[in-house]
Design a protein around this motif. Structure first.
Motif, PDB file in Angstrom:
ATOM      1  N   LEU A   1      -8.596   7.781  -1.324  1.00  0.00           N
ATOM      2  CA  LEU A   1      -7.856   8.233  -2.523  1.00  0.00           C
ATOM      3  C   LEU A   1      -8.797   8.885  -3.541  1.00  0.00           C
ATOM      4  CD1 LEU A   1      -5.101   5.574  -3.157  1.00  0.00           C
ATOM      5  CD2 LEU A   1      -5.099   7.613  -1.757  1.00  0.00           C
TER       6      LEU A   1
ATOM      7  N   THR B   1      -7.305   2.908   1.019  1.00  0.00           N
ATOM      8  CA  THR B   1      -7.188   3.027  -0.437  1.00  0.00           C
ATOM      9  C   THR B   1      -8.561   3.242  -1.069  1.00  0.00           C
ATOM     10  OG1 THR B   1      -5.348   1.476  -0.276  1.00  0.00           O
ATOM     11  CG2 THR B   1      -6.226   1.906  -2.478  1.00  0.00           C
ATOM     12  N   LEU B   2      -9.552   2.510  -0.575  1.00  0.00           N
ATOM     13  CA  LEU B   2     -10.907   2.627  -1.132  1.00  0.00           C
ATOM     14  C   LEU B   2     -11.539   3.983  -0.838  1.00  0.00           C
ATOM     15  CD1 LEU B   2     -12.570  -0.837  -0.340  1.00  0.00           C
ATOM     16  CD2 LEU B   2     -11.877   0.079  -2.582  1.00  0.00           C
TER      17      LEU B   2
ATOM     18  N   THR C   1     -12.669   5.061   8.186  1.00  0.00           N
ATOM     19  CA  THR C   1     -11.744   3.987   7.810  1.00  0.00           C
ATOM     20  C   THR C   1     -11.192   3.262   9.044  1.00  0.00           C
ATOM     21  OG1 THR C   1     -11.084   5.215   5.849  1.00  0.00           O
ATOM     22  CG2 THR C   1      -9.576   3.499   6.605  1.00  0.00           C
TER      23      THR C   1
ATOM     24  N   LEU D   1      -5.253  -0.237   5.654  1.00  0.00           N
ATOM     25  CA  LEU D   1      -4.702   0.388   4.444  1.00  0.00           C
ATOM     26  C   LEU D   1      -5.590   0.103   3.234  1.00  0.00           C
ATOM     27  CD1 LEU D   1      -0.900  -0.356   5.074  1.00  0.00           C
ATOM     28  CD2 LEU D   1      -2.213   1.711   5.618  1.00  0.00           C
ATOM     29  N   GLY D   2      -6.226  -1.072   3.230  1.00  0.00           N
ATOM     30  CA  GLY D   2      -7.148  -1.391   2.143  1.00  0.00           C
ATOM     31  C   GLY D   2      -8.347  -0.455   2.136  1.00  0.00           C
ATOM     32  N   CYS D   3      -8.981  -0.304   3.299  1.00  0.00           N
ATOM     33  CA  CYS D   3     -10.111   0.635   3.396  1.00  0.00           C
ATOM     34  C   CYS D   3      -9.641   2.050   3.068  1.00  0.00           C
ATOM     35  CB  CYS D   3     -10.716   0.626   4.795  1.00  0.00           C
ATOM     36  SG  CYS D   3     -11.587  -0.888   5.183  1.00  0.00           S
TER      37      CYS D   3
ATOM     38  N   PHE E   1       0.823  -1.213   0.000  1.00  0.00           N
ATOM     39  CA  PHE E   1       0.000   0.000   0.000  1.00  0.00           C
ATOM     40  C   PHE E   1       0.860   1.267   0.000  1.00  0.00           C
ATOM     41  CE2 PHE E   1      -2.481  -3.390   1.918  1.00  0.00           C
ATOM     42  CZ  PHE E   1      -3.676  -3.308   1.232  1.00  0.00           C
ATOM     43  N   GLU E   2       2.083   1.155  -0.533  1.00  0.00           N
ATOM     44  CA  GLU E   2       2.995   2.302  -0.514  1.00  0.00           C
ATOM     45  C   GLU E   2       2.373   3.553  -1.124  1.00  0.00           C
ATOM     46  OE1 GLU E   2       7.512   2.529  -1.431  1.00  0.00           O
ATOM     47  OE2 GLU E   2       7.022   0.384  -1.384  1.00  0.00           O
ATOM     48  N   ALA E   3       1.699   3.358  -2.256  1.00  0.00           N
ATOM     49  CA  ALA E   3       1.127   4.512  -2.951  1.00  0.00           C
ATOM     50  C   ALA E   3       0.104   5.219  -2.068  1.00  0.00           C
ATOM     51  CB  ALA E   3       0.482   4.063  -4.256  1.00  0.00           C
ATOM     52  N   THR E   4      -0.728   4.421  -1.389  1.00  0.00           N
ATOM     53  CA  THR E   4      -1.742   5.006  -0.504  1.00  0.00           C
ATOM     54  C   THR E   4      -1.080   5.775   0.637  1.00  0.00           C
ATOM     55  OG1 THR E   4      -3.061   3.054  -0.959  1.00  0.00           O
ATOM     56  CG2 THR E   4      -3.815   4.477   0.826  1.00  0.00           C
TER      57      THR E   4
ATOM     58  N   GLN F   1       0.157   9.196  -0.102  1.00  0.00           N
ATOM     59  CA  GLN F   1      -0.850  10.261  -0.211  1.00  0.00           C
ATOM     60  C   GLN F   1      -1.525  10.575   1.117  1.00  0.00           C
ATOM     61  OE1 GLN F   1      -3.401  10.077  -3.804  1.00  0.00           O
ATOM     62  NE2 GLN F   1      -2.049   8.403  -4.411  1.00  0.00           N
TER      63      GLN F   1
END
Lengths: 430, 430
Positions: free
Chosen positions: A430, A426-427, A371, A422-424, A287-290, A293
Motif C-alpha cells: 500500500l 498491507t505492509l 509478499t 493480507l497483512g504482509c 483487510f477489505e481496504a487492502t 487496492q
C-alpha cells in the motif's frame, strides 16, 4: 423374466457367503432390494440378515411385515442378537429373547451386564470347555466332535466352572488314555477379564499368537472367548467408522439411506464447517481496504491457503498414526516438532521460491512476489507445527484426532495464511 | 543411571512382544533409538528387526556396522526375508540367502518366482503336511508334535507332493489307529493357486471360515499356506498404505525419517497440489475487474469453496467405500446419483438460505446475498454429483479413487464455486 431372476438368485445364494450376499443386497435401491430379498431362499435370509450393516438391517425391518420380521428373529444365538440389540425396537428384542434357547438367553443376559466398550459384551459363547476331573480318553472323545472355528485349544474348568487350564488338541493325540486330564493340562494360561476394554482386548488377542483367548467373569468362571477373526473384525469396524465419521457421515450409512435421513446427518457437519469458513472470511474482511487496492491478493489467496492445508495434513496424518500406536509421548514430542519444523522449513523455502517466481511472471510486481514468498514460507511452517500440536492437544482432551483434527487444522492454516498474506500485503503493497 | 536403563530395557524385552518393542523403538529419535537397540538382548534384536517397518529397518541397517547387520540376517526363514528383500542391498540379500537352511533357500527361490501381487510371494511355508499312504496311528504321532499357529487342519499329499486332501486334527482323535489315512481324509478341499492375486486370496481366506488355506503351484503340488492372521494383516497394511499415500506420504514413513528424505517425499504432493491451486487462482483472475468493484466477493470466496468441498467429500467417502465393496455398478449408478442429487438439493437449499441471511446482515446488500445463495446451491449440487462421478471415472481408469479422488474433487468444487460466485457477482452486482 421373473422365473429366470428367481433361478439366478437361487444360484447366487448357493454360491456366495451370507456376508457377500449382504453386500450385494445393499447395492440395490430399497425397492429392488426388497424384490431380491423376497427371492432369497428363506434359510438364507436369516444368515444374510445377520451380516447386514446396522442401518440396512433397520431399513429392511421397517419395510417387512411384522410376521416376516419375527421369522428373522427366531432362535438367534446370543452374540448375533447382541450385535444389533441397540437398534432394535423393544418388542422385537423381547420376542427374540423369548425365542432363544434357555442356554443362549442366559448368555445374552450375562453379556448385557457388560457395557458395549467391554469385551464381555462382544464375546462369543462357543469356547470348548471340558471338566478337569475326567480322563484323557474322555477328553479325546469330547474333542473329536465338531468344534467351532479357530479352536486349537480347549479350556479346562473345575466343578464351579472356574477356568483352571487349557490343552492343545493335538497334544491330546499322544497322551495316554488313562492319564487324568488335570495332570497333563497347562495351568499357566493367558485369559481376558470380561470387564476389560474391548479395543485393548482385541489388540491382546491379535498379539497373543493364539487363535482365541478365553474370557472369565469376576469370579474366574469361564464365560466365552474372543477369537482372532472377531478381534480383527472389531478393529476393521472401528477404523471404518472413524473414516465415515471424519467425513461427517453416520457410522454405517447405507448407499440408499433415505434422502431426509442422509441430508440431516450430513447437514450437521456442513454447519460446523460453515462456522470455520465464516471465521476465515471474517479475517479476510479485516483487510477489505487492502484487497480493494491490490486485487491480485484476492486472486492468490487460495494458493496460500491450499499449500498450508496440504503441508499440515501430511504432518497430521503421520502424527495421528503415531498417536494411535502410542509412539508419541511427552519425551519425544520435542524431537518430533524439531524434525517437522525442519521439513516445513525446507519445503517452505522451496515452494515459496517457486510460487514467488510464478507470481512475478504473472503479475510483474516484485513486492507482490515478495509478499507471497513470506506468506507461503510462514504458512507451511505454521502448518507443520499445527500438524503436531492440533492432534496432540485433541488427544490430551480425549477427542479422537482422526475425527476432527483435519477441520481444526485447516481452519488454523486458512486463517494464519490469510492474515500473513493480507497483512504482509498491507505492509508492503500500500 | 546407565545400569538401570539396561535393566529396564531387559525387563521390557521380557514382557513385550517383538512387534510391541518395534513400535516402541520407532518412537525414539535415531540417536536414542540406537542406544536402546544396543541394550536389547541379542536374541531379541533379530525378532524386533523382523517386525519393524521397512523404512525404520532400512534406517537401522544404515547406522549399524556391517558385522551387526550380518548377524541380523543370519538363518532367516524364507517368509521373513521375502518381506523386505526389495529394500535390501544386494550383498545383504546374497548373504542372507547363503545363510539360510537348504530348505528355506528352496522356499525363498520358489516364492521369488511369483510377483509381489501374487499370493505365492507372500505365503508361509509352515503348512503341516503328511503323506497319504501312512496309517492313522502314524498321522497321530506326526500331528502331536508342536504345530505352527492357526493349524486346525493338516494337509495330506501324495508321493509327488500333490495336495490330495486334508483332515481336521480333532477328527484324528476318534479314528481307529489301523485305518489308512487315505481312506479317512476329506478329498474335497478349498485351496489357493500360488499365482492368484494376493488381495483376492486374502479376501478368500477371510471368507472361508477356516484358519488358513493351502497354496498349490501350477502342478497341484502343496507349497505353503496363507493363514487368517496374514490375510488380515495384509488388508490392514494395504489400508494403512492407502491412507499414507492419500496424504502424499511414503507408505511407511518413519516418525524420525531423515529430514531430507521426508522433505523430498512430501514435496511431490505439494507440487501437484500447487498446480490445482494455481488453476483455481487463474479462474479467479478472470474476474479481477469484478473483485475490484465488489471486494465483499473476495471476502466470501472461502465460504463458497469450503461448503462445496465438504459436501463433495461426504459423497466421495460413501462412494469410495461402495466401490471398494463392489457395490456400485452401471446398473445402480443412476439411482445413486439420483439420491445424492436430492440430498445435495436439500442441503444446498438449507445452507444457501442460512448463508444468504448471514451475508445480508453482514454486508446489507440483497443482491450480494442473492448471488451467494445461487453459488452455494449450485456448488453443493455440483459437489454431490462430482462426489459420485470423480471416483467412478477414476475407478474405470484403474486409478485408486482413495488416493487422488479428494484432490480432484476439491479442484472441481473450488473452480466451479469461484466461477459460479464471481460470475453471478459480475451479472448481478456490477
Amino acid at each position: 423374466e421373473e422365473l429366470s431372476l428367481d433361478l439366478l438368485i437361487g444360484e447366487l445364494a448357493e454360491q456366495l457367503q451370507p456376508e457377500q450376499i449382504a453386500i450385494l443386497l445393499e447395492a440395490f435401491p430399497i425397492k429392488s432390494r426388497l424384490i431380491v430379498w423376497e427371492l432369497l431362499p428363506s434359510d438364507c435370509q436369516k444368515d444374510v440378515f445377520l451380516e447386514m450393516k446396522n442401518e440396512s438391517r433397520q431399513m429392511l425391518l421397517n419395510v417387512l411385515s411384522d410376521d416376516a420380521c419375527y421369522l428373522l428373529l427366531d432362535k438367534l444365538d446370543a452374540s448375533s442378537l447382541l450385535d444389533f440389540t441397540d437398534d432394535l425396537s423393544d418388542r422385537f428384542v423381547e420376542y427374540a429373547v423369548a425365542q432363544m434357547t434357555a442356554k443362549q438367553r442366559e448368555h445374552f443376559k450375562a453379556a448385557q451386564d457388560y457395557k458395549d466398550d467391554e469385551v464381555g459384551h462382544w464375546q462369543t459363547f462357543n469356547a470348548k470347555q471340558i471338566p478337569q476331573q475326567i480322563k484323557v480318553s474322555a477328553a479325546k472323545k469330547l474333542c473329536s466332535k465338531s468344534l467351532p472355528q479357530l479352536t486349537e485349544t480347549v479350556y479346562v474348568t473345575d466343578s464351579q466352572s472356574k477356568l483352571v487350564g487349557e490343552i492343545a488338541i493335538n497334544r491330546l493325540l499322544s497322551l495316554d488314555d488313562d492319564a487324568l486330564l488335570v495332570d497333563v493340562i497347562n495351568h499357566d494360561i493367558q485369559f481376558l477379564q470380561a470387564s476389560s476394554d474391548m479395543d485393548e482386548a482385541a489388540e491382546i488377542v491379535i498379539m497373543s499368537g493364539k487363535s482365541a483367548l478365553p474370557i472369565v467373569d469376576d469370579n474366574g468362571r469361564l464365560m466365552g472367548r474372543l477369537d482372532l477373526f472377531s478381534a480383527f473384525k472389531h478393529q476393521e469396524e472401528e477404523r471404518d467408522n472413524q473414516l465415515m465419521q471424519s467425513a461427517g457421515l453416520v457410522e454405517e450409512e447405507d448407499l440408499f439411506a433415505s434422502v431426509w435421513l442422509s441430508s440431516k446427518n450430513r447437514a450437521i457437519w456442513l454447519g460446523i464447517n460453515l462456522i470455520t469458513a465464516f471465521l476465515a472470511s471474517w479475517f479476510i474482511g479485516l483487510f477489505e481496504a487492502t484487497l480493494q487496492q491490490v486485487v491480485a491478493l484476492a486472486v492468490l489467496m487460495p494458493v496460500v491457503a491450499s499449500m498450508g492445508g496440504i503441508s499440515g495434513s501430511q504432518t497430521l496424518t503421520l502424527i495421528i498414526r503415531g498417536l494411535a500406536l502410542g509412539q508419541i509421548t511427552d519425551a519425544n514430542k520435542k524431537a518430533i516438532i524439531n524434525k517437522e519444523l525442519k521439513v516445513g522449513a525446507i519445503n517452505g523455502i522451496l515452494w515459496a521460491l517457486v510460487i514467488g517466481i510464478i507470481t512475478y511472471f504473472w503479475f510483474e510486481s516484485p513486492m507482490l512476489s515478495f509478499t507471497i514468498c513470506i506468506a507461503i514460507l510462514g504458512n507451511i511452517i505454521v502448518a507443520s507445527l499445527s500438524g503436531v500440536w492440533v492432534p496432540w492437544v485433541l488427544n490430551k482432551l480425549n477427542i479422537d484426532p482422526a475425527l476432527s483434527g483435519s477441520v481444526i487444522l485447516t481452519t488454523v492454516t486458512d486463517i494464519f495464511g490469510f492474515i500473513a498474506f493480507l497483512g504482509c500485503g498491507t505492509l508492503f503493497l500500500l
